[in-house]
Scaffold this motif. Structure first.
Motif, mmCIF file in Angstrom:
data_model
loop_
_atom_site.group_PDB
_atom_site.id
_atom_site.type_symbol
_atom_site.label_atom_id
_atom_site.label_comp_id
_atom_site.label_asym_id
_atom_site.label_seq_id
_atom_site.Cartn_x
_atom_site.Cartn_y
_atom_site.Cartn_z
ATOM 1 N N ASN A 176 0.864 -1.162 0.000
ATOM 2 C CA ASN A 176 0.000 0.000 0.000
ATOM 3 C C ASN A 176 0.912 1.227 0.000
ATOM 4 O OD1 ASN A 176 -1.884 2.020 0.583
ATOM 5 N ND2 ASN A 176 -3.009 0.717 2.005
ATOM 6 N N PHE A 177 0.548 2.277 -0.717
ATOM 7 C CA PHE A 177 1.359 3.488 -0.789
ATOM 8 C C PHE A 177 0.693 4.685 -0.119
ATOM 9 C CE2 PHE A 177 2.579 0.817 -4.338
ATOM 10 C CZ PHE A 177 3.965 0.837 -4.254
ATOM 11 N N ASP A 178 -0.468 4.487 0.491
ATOM 12 C CA ASP A 178 -1.230 5.579 1.090
ATOM 13 C C ASP A 178 -0.775 5.859 2.515
ATOM 14 O OD1 ASP A 178 -2.776 5.635 -1.235
ATOM 15 O OD2 ASP A 178 -4.203 4.176 -0.418
ATOM 16 N N LYS A 179 -0.773 7.143 2.865
ATOM 17 C CA LYS A 179 -0.414 7.524 4.227
ATOM 18 C C LYS A 179 -1.403 6.893 5.198
ATOM 19 C CE LYS A 179 0.738 11.455 7.102
ATOM 20 N NZ LYS A 179 0.950 12.900 7.138
ATOM 21 N N GLY A 180 -0.886 6.137 6.143
ATOM 22 C CA GLY A 180 -1.728 5.479 7.140
ATOM 23 C C GLY A 180 -2.452 4.258 6.608
ATOM 24 N N GLY A 181 -2.153 3.848 5.376
ATOM 25 C CA GLY A 181 -2.802 2.682 4.772
ATOM 26 C C GLY A 181 -2.407 1.387 5.461
#
Length: 182
Positions: free
Chosen positions: A90-95
């Motif tokens: 996952n590359f999302d912040k907080g993902g």
């Protein structure tokens, strides 16, 4: 059908079966297969090979990415290339973590940075932080760079692709690093 024709049919079938059996026996005598000690193709999430390999990085690394490639690195192309990675990361912040850890803020950050992810012992022992050149060497061939890693990715052989992916990873951070200083 006469009995003579039936006998010819039965005899030909019997001869074919005998030839097949003899061929099998000869083949077994000529070829001596060896059972593999380790799997030829490791399956992600399968049994760990950490106990079979050392935790230190291998000397086999790709050539460093030259400064002109860092200058030309395209984060948009890197995002397209990184779609291969999205199956496991996952590359999302907080993902959330997937099969692999979340990669937000990985560049410039400590190795084994995601506290809620279970890293291989090899990755835990490696320590240090991920510089752009170190990430480039790792994604070139993870298994050669770090024997015992759980990452079952074949790697990115083209330095342009690695530079683009690293430019994308650099945008996926609260504190991006200066790639031109590499």
């Amino acid at each position: 059908m006469s009995s003579f024709e039936f006998n010819k049919l039965a005899a030909s079938l019997l001869v074919a079966l005998i030839v097949a059996m003899v061929t099998g026996l000869v083949a077994e005598g000529l070829v001596h297969p060896k059972k593999l000690e380790t799997a030829a193709y490791p399956i992600a999430g399968g049994e760990s090979t950490e106990t079979q390999t050392a935790a230190a990085p291998v000397a086999e690394k790709p050539a460093p990415i030259p400064a002109d490639l860092w200058a030309k690195a395209d984060a948009a192309k890197g995002a397209d290339i990184a779609k291969k990675c999205a199956a496991c990361h996952n590359f999302d912040k907080g993902g959330a973590n997937k099969v692999g850890p979340n990669l937000w803020g990985v560049l410039g950050g400590p190795r084994a940075h995601e506290g809620s992810f279970t890293y291989s012992d090899a990755m835990k022992k490696l320590g240090g932080s991920w510089s752009p050149q170190e990430v480039a060497a790792f994604i070139f061939n993870p298994k050669a760079y770090l024997p015992g890693t759980k990452m079952g990715f074949a790697g990115l052989p083209k330095p342009e692709d690695r530079a683009d992916v690293i430019a994308y990873l650099n945008k996926q951070s609260d504190s991006p690093v200066d790639l031109t200083k590499e």
